[in-house]
Design a protein around this motif. Structure first.
Motif, PDB file in Angstrom:
ATOM      1  N   LYS A 134      -0.826   5.966  -1.462  1.00  0.00           N
ATOM      2  CA  LYS A 134      -0.492   6.474  -2.796  1.00  0.00           C
ATOM      3  C   LYS A 134       0.840   7.218  -2.687  1.00  0.00           C
ATOM      4  O   LYS A 134       0.886   8.334  -2.157  1.00  0.00           O
ATOM      5  CB  LYS A 134      -1.593   7.394  -3.314  1.00  0.00           C
ATOM      6  CG  LYS A 134      -2.952   6.700  -3.473  1.00  0.00           C
ATOM      7  CD  LYS A 134      -4.013   7.657  -3.997  1.00  0.00           C
ATOM      8  CE  LYS A 134      -5.386   6.992  -4.068  1.00  0.00           C
ATOM      9  NZ  LYS A 134      -5.446   5.899  -5.050  1.00  0.00           N
ATOM     10  N   PRO A 135       1.938   6.607  -3.171  1.00  0.00           N
ATOM     11  CA  PRO A 135       3.274   7.157  -2.897  1.00  0.00           C
ATOM     12  C   PRO A 135       3.515   8.557  -3.449  1.00  0.00           C
ATOM     13  O   PRO A 135       4.343   9.288  -2.908  1.00  0.00           O
ATOM     14  CB  PRO A 135       4.217   6.129  -3.550  1.00  0.00           C
ATOM     15  CG  PRO A 135       3.368   5.424  -4.559  1.00  0.00           C
ATOM     16  CD  PRO A 135       1.994   5.380  -3.991  1.00  0.00           C
ATOM     17  N   ASP A 136       2.812   8.944  -4.510  1.00  0.00           N
ATOM     18  CA  ASP A 136       3.081  10.242  -5.127  1.00  0.00           C
ATOM     19  C   ASP A 136       2.018  11.286  -4.804  1.00  0.00           C
ATOM     20  O   ASP A 136       1.926  12.312  -5.476  1.00  0.00           O
ATOM     21  CB  ASP A 136       3.180  10.078  -6.656  1.00  0.00           C
ATOM     22  CG  ASP A 136       4.355   9.200  -7.055  1.00  0.00           C
ATOM     23  OD1 ASP A 136       5.365   9.204  -6.338  1.00  0.00           O
ATOM     24  OD2 ASP A 136       4.247   8.498  -8.074  1.00  0.00           O
ATOM     25  N   TRP A 137       1.201  11.033  -3.772  1.00  0.00           N
ATOM     26  CA  TRP A 137       0.137  11.986  -3.432  1.00  0.00           C
ATOM     27  C   TRP A 137       0.172  12.218  -1.931  1.00  0.00           C
ATOM     28  O   TRP A 137      -0.500  11.560  -1.163  1.00  0.00           O
ATOM     29  CB  TRP A 137      -1.216  11.439  -3.874  1.00  0.00           C
ATOM     30  CG  TRP A 137      -2.322  12.445  -3.798  1.00  0.00           C
ATOM     31  CD1 TRP A 137      -2.249  13.749  -3.395  1.00  0.00           C
ATOM     32  CD2 TRP A 137      -3.703  12.211  -4.124  1.00  0.00           C
ATOM     33  NE1 TRP A 137      -3.481  14.348  -3.448  1.00  0.00           N
ATOM     34  CE2 TRP A 137      -4.396  13.427  -3.896  1.00  0.00           C
ATOM     35  CE3 TRP A 137      -4.415  11.104  -4.572  1.00  0.00           C
ATOM     36  CZ2 TRP A 137      -5.765  13.547  -4.118  1.00  0.00           C
ATOM     37  CZ3 TRP A 137      -5.765  11.230  -4.790  1.00  0.00           C
ATOM     38  CH2 TRP A 137      -6.430  12.437  -4.575  1.00  0.00           C
ATOM     39  N   GLU A 138       0.973  13.210  -1.516  1.00  0.00           N
ATOM     40  CA  GLU A 138       1.188  13.461  -0.091  1.00  0.00           C
ATOM     41  C   GLU A 138      -0.102  13.843   0.622  1.00  0.00           C
ATOM     42  O   GLU A 138      -0.357  13.394   1.744  1.00  0.00           O
ATOM     43  CB  GLU A 138       2.235  14.552   0.104  1.00  0.00           C
ATOM     44  CG  GLU A 138       2.561  14.814   1.565  1.00  0.00           C
ATOM     45  CD  GLU A 138       3.612  15.885   1.752  1.00  0.00           C
ATOM     46  OE1 GLU A 138       3.995  16.148   2.909  1.00  0.00           O
ATOM     47  OE2 GLU A 138       4.048  16.487   0.748  1.00  0.00           O
ATOM     48  N   GLN A 165      -0.494   1.744  -7.881  1.00  0.00           N
ATOM     49  CA  GLN A 165       0.670   2.370  -8.499  1.00  0.00           C
ATOM     50  C   GLN A 165       1.797   2.501  -7.489  1.00  0.00           C
ATOM     51  O   GLN A 165       1.562   2.765  -6.307  1.00  0.00           O
ATOM     52  CB  GLN A 165       0.325   3.753  -9.054  1.00  0.00           C
ATOM     53  CG  GLN A 165      -0.654   3.714 -10.221  1.00  0.00           C
ATOM     54  CD  GLN A 165      -0.880   5.088 -10.814  1.00  0.00           C
ATOM     55  OE1 GLN A 165      -0.346   6.087 -10.336  1.00  0.00           O
ATOM     56  NE2 GLN A 165      -1.664   5.150 -11.875  1.00  0.00           N
ATOM     57  N   PRO A 173       5.962   4.163  -6.872  1.00  0.00           N
ATOM     58  CA  PRO A 173       6.598   5.470  -7.060  1.00  0.00           C
ATOM     59  C   PRO A 173       6.747   5.804  -8.536  1.00  0.00           C
ATOM     60  O   PRO A 173       7.043   4.943  -9.366  1.00  0.00           O
ATOM     61  CB  PRO A 173       7.972   5.284  -6.385  1.00  0.00           C
ATOM     62  CG  PRO A 173       7.756   4.185  -5.390  1.00  0.00           C
ATOM     63  CD  PRO A 173       6.764   3.261  -6.025  1.00  0.00           C
ATOM     64  N   GLY A 174       6.495   7.074  -8.851  1.00  0.00           N
ATOM     65  CA  GLY A 174       6.626   7.501 -10.236  1.00  0.00           C
ATOM     66  C   GLY A 174       5.491   7.071 -11.129  1.00  0.00           C
ATOM     67  O   GLY A 174       5.569   7.227 -12.351  1.00  0.00           O
ATOM     68  N   GLY A 175       4.437   6.522 -10.552  1.00  0.00           N
ATOM     69  CA  GLY A 175       3.288   6.115 -11.345  1.00  0.00           C
ATOM     70  C   GLY A 175       3.393   4.740 -11.960  1.00  0.00           C
ATOM     71  O   GLY A 175       2.525   4.355 -12.759  1.00  0.00           O
TER      72      GLY A 175
END
Length: 597
Positions: A325-329, A443, A445-447
């Motif tokens: 998940k690119p936006d959830w570190e 999803q 990047p950026g959703g």
């Protein structure tokens, strides 16, 4: 990016980069395919196949792109490489022993030792607790005539490695008769010559672990995976199942996709307690993850006790959904790994200074997460923040800290006991199986929503919108230092099935080239199944049929299956018992020593 924009970008990207589609396939008739077997099989090198595929793609001109090719051919991607860890000498020796065990039990250096398939075996209770799924019954697999037809087709195709699970909720350990359907199922599949890998817990927990309050509602904090008796029960179940079927098995999975099991129990199954949006979700996620890990280690000890009596060895397959998940570190660094970390005895668990955590002043614990830079945060830090600090009451924080330390000590003691009694860790004799579908990365990047159709997959990777199988495979290998296989992959867009699977096999070949010991590839599911679009959270009559199987429900073989087998076959080079077959090149970095079994 909208659907129509993907089409436009796909054409613009592929032509300048000259990422050609595959036009030419090695042709092999189904008559020849049906004659092949694990005994008289074809030598196969995944790297050589990938090199030949790339060479063929490079010779194809845009004008030759026929409709058939667009549906069936992969795109060759020059993937950006990732650093692949070498591991310690102990890691390399353990990997070598597992590879040797796989080759002894399943085979080596052939298409048929590489390819697997699997029967969807999920049986969870829905969110409203009113409907119990039973995927084995939905596929008519308790019907002996249906099974005979199934095994005959698999034999003709030459796909002999099969994952299958059990409908655990139907079995009463005190009633031998409740095993009968599974007895007949496993006996028929084994007698047909299939190499069986049995999931002892696929998806679904028994009704007996539901605790009901006086008002008739479920007591969420004490029910299902949170029930204190479940780990010991599962160990007894696993021991009895293995004693019953072990001689017919090549491999065992203790708990299928533990991260999915832990996470989806919060939202989709068994009442969905407490829900993904609840402030208590992470707290109970950690509780479930520890419970599942305790159950897995105890089950492994029950099986090792049986193996000691018989003097045999068994291959274990640890399956996990490979997600990014690119936006959830926090998810990428901690959550997606946590259940497997606990099951496999990751170093941070085995080496944690739990005494220091137990004695640390609470004011040092509170705020520690914010004071620590993201790159220095550990999995234990994440657990403390979300199990201890998440409570706003000081008394609750102290109680939760004490409980967390106790739970982790108990789990670590189980790992040590396994080592002491059987000389094994949970990673010994175990392959790590990554399960990867297009929707594992829903999803970018950026959703941005990622279209799941196979024809967009390569373009999404090239644009940097999707990590892809190769990238996540390296993540899991570097973390666990275990041989890798693909435990599940497939697509409901079955017209593109040959393309999807070749595309992913090209990435597997890249992983081999970079030093990852790669052993198997599972096309999943074997038969169409229901309810995947709702994650089996509602009754079957509210869901759709997932047409992603190699076979339809009526056991008709989808056209892509034989096309895929043809594309992998190439010129036949018989490799029988009297031939000197080359060792499978599983890793260029590990020192692989064979072992007498």
């Amino acid at each position: 990016m909208r659907h129509k924009d993907y089409r436009r970008t796909n054409r613009a990207l592929l032509r300048p980069a000259r990422l050609k589609l595959l036009f030419h396939f090695w042709l092999l008739s189904s008559v020849v395919l049906s004659a092949l077997s694990p005994v008289i099989a074809q030598r196969f090198s995944l790297e050589e196949w990938a090199d030949e595929t790339r060479a063929t793609i490079d010779t194809v001109d845009d004008a030759d792109l026929a409709e058939d090719t667009r549906f069936n051919a992969p795109v060759y991607l020059d993937l950006p490489g990732k650093d692949v860890e070498v591991g310690t000498r102990e890691d390399r020796e353990r990997i070598a022993q597992t590879v040797a065990l796989y080759q002894a039990l399943i085979g080596r250096d052939t298409i048929w030792s590489l390819l697997w398939t699997g029967v969807e075996s999920a049986n969870p209770l829905t969110r409203d607790e009113q409907y119990r799924w039973n995927s084995l019954r939905d596929q008519d697999l308790y019907n002996p005539e249906h099974r005979r037809k199934l095994t005959a087709i698999l034999t003709r195709l030459g796909i002999v490695n099969l994952r299958i699970g059990m409908s655990n909720h139907e079995i009463d350990l005190a009633d031998d008769a409740t095993w009968c359907d599974h007895d007949a199922l496993i006996q028929d599949l084994s007698n047909a010559g299939l190499n069986l890998s049995l999931d002892l817990h696929h998806f679904g927990i028994e009704d007996r672990f539901r605790v009901i309050a006086a008002d008739g509602t479920t007591v969420g904090p004490k029910s299902y995976y949170l029930h204190p008796d479940w780990p010991d029960y599962f160990a007894r179940f696993a021991g009895k199942a293995f004693a019953r079927y072990g001689e017919r098995l090549k491999a065992v999975t203790l708990i299928n996709e533990p991260e999915t099991t832990v996470g989806f129990a919060s939202q989709s199954w068994n009442g969905g307690f407490p829900g993904w949006d609840s402030p208590l979700h992470h707290f109970y996620y950690i509780e479930r993850a520890i419970q599942v890990a305790k159950a897995a280690v105890k089950a492994r000890m029950a099986i090792e006790a049986d193996l000691r009596r018989s003097g045999h060895r068994m291959l274990f397959v640890h399956t996990e959904a490979a997600v990014y998940k690119p936006d959830w570190e926090d998810f990428n660094r901690f959550i997606r790994f946590l259940p497997s970390d606990l099951i496999l005895g990751q170093d941070w668990l085995m080496n944690a200074n739990l005494d220091a955590l137990a004695g640390m002043p609470m004011d040092e614990i509170v705020g520690r997460w914010q004071r620590t830079s993201p790159e220095q945060r550990t999995s234990l830090d994440w657990m403390v923040e979300n199990y201890v600090v998440s409570s706003q009451l000081e008394r609750a924080r102290e109680a939760n800290r004490k409980r967390l330390v106790g739970l982790l000590r108990d789990l670590r003691d189980l790992h040590l006991l396994l080592q002491e009694q059987y000389g094994k860790s949970m990673r010994a004799d175990t392959v790590f199986a990554v399960d990867y579908y297009a929707h594992n990365e829903d999803q970018g990047p950026g959703g941005m929503i990622l279209e799941p159709e196979p024809q967009y997959y390569a373009m999404q990777i090239a644009l940097g919108n999707r990590a892809g199988l190769y990238s996540v495979m390296v993540d899991y290998f570097n973390r666990y230092m275990m041989p890798i296989m693909v435990g599940e992959t497939g697509t409901p867009y079955h017209h593109y099935g040959a393309r999807w699977n070749q595309q992913l096999l090209l990435e597997c070949a890249r992983a081999v080239k970079d030093g990852i010991p790669f052993l198997g590839y599972t096309i999943y599911p074997l038969i169409d199944t229901w309810g995947w679009e709702t994650a089996l959270s509602v009754p079957k009559d509210q869901t759709l049929l997932n047409p992603g199987g190699l076979f339809t429900l009526d056991l008709e073989v989808r056209p892509f299956v034989e096309r895929l087998l043809q594309s992998l076959s190439g010129p036949i080079q018989p490799c029988g018992p009297s031939d000197s077959c080359p060792e499978l090149e599983v890793s260029g970095k590990a020192e692989l020593a064979g072992e007498s079994l």
